[in-house]
Design an enzyme around this catalytic site. Structure first.
Site, PDB file in Angstrom:
ATOM      1  N   ASP A   1      -4.462   0.944  -9.215  1.00 36.37           N
ATOM      2  CA  ASP A   1      -5.907   0.731  -9.360  1.00 36.37           C
ATOM      3  C   ASP A   1      -6.287   0.515 -10.824  1.00 36.37           C
ATOM      4  O   ASP A   1      -7.020  -0.419 -11.168  1.00 36.37           O
ATOM      5  CB  ASP A   1      -6.691   1.941  -8.840  1.00 36.37           C
ATOM      6  CG  ASP A   1      -6.351   2.264  -7.398  1.00 36.37           C
ATOM      7  OD1 ASP A   1      -5.708   1.425  -6.743  1.00 36.37           O
ATOM      8  OD2 ASP A   1      -6.722   3.359  -6.932  1.00 36.37           O
ATOM      9  N   GLU A  14       0.848  -1.194   0.000  1.00 36.27           N
ATOM     10  CA  GLU A  14       0.000   0.000   0.000  1.00 36.27           C
ATOM     11  C   GLU A  14       0.882   1.243   0.000  1.00 36.27           C
ATOM     12  O   GLU A  14       1.888   1.304   0.721  1.00 36.27           O
ATOM     13  CB  GLU A  14      -0.875  -0.029   1.254  1.00 36.27           C
ATOM     14  CG  GLU A  14      -2.300   0.374   1.046  1.00 36.27           C
ATOM     15  CD  GLU A  14      -3.082  -0.513   0.079  1.00 36.27           C
ATOM     16  OE1 GLU A  14      -3.125  -0.164  -1.119  1.00 36.27           O
ATOM     17  OE2 GLU A  14      -3.651  -1.524   0.506  1.00 36.27           O
ATOM     18  N   GLY A  48     -16.508   4.841  -1.812  1.00 36.87           N
ATOM     19  CA  GLY A  48     -15.785   5.175  -0.579  1.00 36.87           C
ATOM     20  C   GLY A  48     -15.228   3.950   0.126  1.00 36.87           C
ATOM     21  O   GLY A  48     -14.628   4.054   1.186  1.00 36.87           O
TER      22      GLY A  48
HETATM   23  C1  GLA Z   1      -5.232   4.754  -3.846  1.00 35.50           C
HETATM   24  C2  GLA Z   1      -4.482   5.160  -5.123  1.00 35.50           C
HETATM   25  C3  GLA Z   1      -3.488   4.081  -5.533  1.00 35.50           C
HETATM   26  C4  GLA Z   1      -2.601   3.668  -4.372  1.00 35.50           C
HETATM   27  C5  GLA Z   1      -3.426   3.388  -3.112  1.00 35.50           C
HETATM   28  C6  GLA Z   1      -2.563   3.161  -1.914  1.00 35.50           C
HETATM   29  O1  GLA Z   1      -6.047   3.667  -4.107  1.00 35.50           O
HETATM   30  O2  GLA Z   1      -5.367   5.400  -6.168  1.00 35.50           O
HETATM   31  O3  GLA Z   1      -2.721   4.520  -6.627  1.00 35.50           O
HETATM   32  O4  GLA Z   1      -1.611   4.615  -4.121  1.00 35.50           O
HETATM   33  O5  GLA Z   1      -4.313   4.451  -2.821  1.00 35.50           O
HETATM   34  O6  GLA Z   1      -1.819   2.006  -2.047  1.00 35.50           O
END
Ligand code: GLA
Length: 382
Positions: A173, A35, A123
């Site tokens: 993502d 993360e 969310g």
């Molecule tokens: C969000 C961002 C991702 C990533 C996560 C944390 O989802 O869109 O790019 O940085 O937070 O891991």
């Protein structure tokens, strides 16, 4: 659930626009571990899920384009020239962002009609926005034969997020939502933007998401602030990204940065390491280690990177209390959304009941529980 969604979207498109649309599905994602590493050119371990956005789209010969957001029952009509982010535009900005980024590439699209709906809890930290962006870039690419590769499409989606939603997100993502593989997770190298596919089978255990159903306000500004810290430390160390930094190197500048920035950077280095250990443990079916790494990741996110919140911490602590849960951590950007838990299958219902009850007592509101399937990425639905 998805079948219903597809039927509803198609029906709504036909009712509004009287023609047959092209249908696209773009999934949301989970992340096993890794993360806040993606924008540091590091490693993440996401997977696409069986919840997402269904888009119906077709060419239009009128002089404006139309999008109907079925869940919200909101229709938006817009021209394709001079596109700018709207103030408080909400979902509209993701779509405008995608169009604008396509146009910046010198590609031409014509007017179109579209209807979309989704079943990703908003969310919840499962990237409904990346799914929305991907559904549109994918749909427009098909419809107008733009010739974009999947890798090019996810950059369009990411830039839409940067420039129209104001979040300087990494690539995880959009990548997971585009490239997902059924029953698998993707060990993603965010520098090369390539992944290795891991079949996921946790034997007697399964993944469970628990949604805090909160999203604290500061999430966007705090996200960008974290990214700034990482970039300024990288600059100080003369490297492209924290991916290139070892603890030894970091310690060399320890005295010239704040303790807070030191801890945040240290978290990123350690989390990258955990992703590697996690992928090895998957190969060895070492579930205990997987669980431990999840708890460690949460601890880092909570105490070093400081992106957790009371509700998330409460859920992870309840997971720790329960011997049938091997590990848990907050998932996604933080400040709300879901925890991801590795739970003994036959004890999953009991854990869900117990944690829901305690959460309600503690916060006076409900959490939501989801079990999920890992799914294929963005695609045309026949
Ligand atoms: C969000 C961002 C991702 C990533 C996560 C944390 O989802 O869109 O790019 O940085 O937070 O891991």
């Amino acid at each position: 659930m998805k079948k219903e969604l597809i039927k509803d979207v198609k029906k709504s498109f036909k009712a509004h626009f009287k023609t047959k649309p092209l249908m696209v599905f773009a999934p949301g994602r989970i992340n096993l571990i890794g993360e806040h590493t993606d924008y540091n050119d590091g490693f993440a371990f996401p997977a696409a899920i069986n919840k997402g956005i269904v888009l119906a789209i077709g060419k239009s010969d009128s002089d404006a384009s139309k999008t109907y957001a079925l869940n919200k029952e909101e229709l938006y009509e817009f021209g394709l020239e001079n596109i700018k982010p709207l103030e408080n535009g909400g979902w509209r900005n993701y779509i405008l962002g995608v169009i604008s980024e396509i146009e910046k590439l010198g590609l031409k699209i014509g007017n179109f009609n579209s209807v979309f709906a989704g079943n990703i809890p908003s969310g919840g930290g499962m990237s409904s926005s990346a799914a929305l962006e991907n559904s549109f870039v994918f749909g427009l690419n098909e419809l107008f034969n733009l010739g974009l590769t999947k890798n090019e499409m996810i950059l369009v989606s990411q830039k839409a997020e940067h420039n129209f939603a104001g979040v300087k997100c990494g690539i995880m993502d959009q990548y997971a939502s585009m490239f997902g593989v059924k029953k698998s997770a993707l060990l993603l190298d965010c520098r090369t933007v390539k992944s290795k596919t891991y079949k996921i089978d946790f034997k007697n255990y399964k993944l469970m998401l628990i949604n805090t159903n909160v999203k604290h306000d500061l999430s966007e500004s705090a996200y960008n602030a974290r990214r700034n810290v990482c970039e300024s430390v990288s600059k100080k160390l003369n490297v492209k990204a924290l991916r290139d930094v070892s603890v030894e190197n970091l310690n060399k500048i320890k005295n010239s940065i704040s303790n807070d920035d030191y801890e945040k950077t240290r978290y990123v280095l350690e989390e990258n390491q955990r992703v590697k250990l996690f992928s090895e443990a998957i190969q060895e079916d070492d579930l205990k280690t997987l669980g431990k790494l999840l708890f460690q990741s949460h601890k880092g996110l909570r105490t070093q990177y400081k992106v957790s919140c009371t509700e998330l911490d409460f859920l992870v602590d309840r997971a720790k209390d329960n011997p049938n849960v091997l590990g848990a951590r907050m998932m996604g950007g933080g400040f709300g959304g879901c925890t991801i838990n590795l739970v003994l299958k036959r004890a999953a219902d009991d854990f869900a009941k117990e944690v829901s009850h305690k959460y309600l007592l503690e916060f006076g509101k409900s959490c939501s529980i989801y079990s999920l399937k890992l799914s294929a990425g963005t695609r045309v639905i026949k």
